[in-house]
Motif scaffolding. Structure first.
Motif, PDB file in Angstrom:
ATOM      1  N   TYR A   1    -102.514 -40.723 -76.473  1.00  0.00           N
ATOM      2  CA  TYR A   1    -101.764 -41.572 -76.818  1.00  0.00           C
ATOM      3  C   TYR A   1    -100.845 -42.375 -76.487  1.00  0.00           C
TER       4      TYR A   1
ATOM      5  N   TRP B   1     -99.422 -48.882 -82.007  1.00  0.00           N
ATOM      6  CA  TRP B   1    -100.336 -47.817 -81.207  1.00  0.00           C
ATOM      7  C   TRP B   1    -101.202 -48.007 -80.423  1.00  0.00           C
TER       8      TRP B   1
ATOM      9  N   GLY C   1    -106.730 -44.793 -77.391  1.00  0.00           N
ATOM     10  CA  GLY C   1    -106.055 -43.218 -76.282  1.00  0.00           C
ATOM     11  C   GLY C   1    -107.115 -42.909 -75.354  1.00  0.00           C
TER      12      GLY C   1
END
Length: 118
Positions: free
Chosen positions: A93, A108, A111
């Motif tokens: 990530y 974020w 991923g």
């Protein structure tokens, strides 16, 4: 800030892979970009960090094999991974430490899976 991670895949031990994290931002200041990884059944761990000024840091387990770099013009941060090992198998990530109006923010990306076969 929107982060888009890409570049994961299936490789054999000893091979290399480069991950990319593209960042788009509006009205916030990105202070650092980090790469984390999460192995199956484990917590998410920091593996590499690049600050706004270019300073980098790495987890001991990846020093000498992983290199974080950035293309500021394209707003892309790369994670070059060499001599990959099966224990590098994880979802990777990218993460941004940012600030806006005096507040610290964390963003974020989704991923990208890296699988290293022995």
């Amino acid at each position: 800030v929107q982060l888009q991670a890409s570049g994961g895949g299936l490789v054999q031990a000893g091979e290399s892979l480069t991950l990319s994290c593209s960042a788009s931002r509006k009205m916030v200041t990105i202070n650092a970009i980090n790469w984390y990884r999460q192995r199956p059944g484990e917590q998410r761990d920091l593996v590499a960090h690049i600050a706004n000024g270019g300073r980098t840091n790495y987890a001991d387990s990846v020093k000498g094999r992983l290199t974080i770099s950035r293309d500021s013009a394209k707003n892309i941060v790369y994670l070059q991974m060499n001599n990959l090992k099966p224990e590098d198998t994880a979802v990777y990530y990218c993460n941004a430490d940012a600030s806006w109006m005096g507040s610290d923010l964390v963003f974020w990306g989704q991923g990208t899976l890296v699988t290293v076969s022995s």
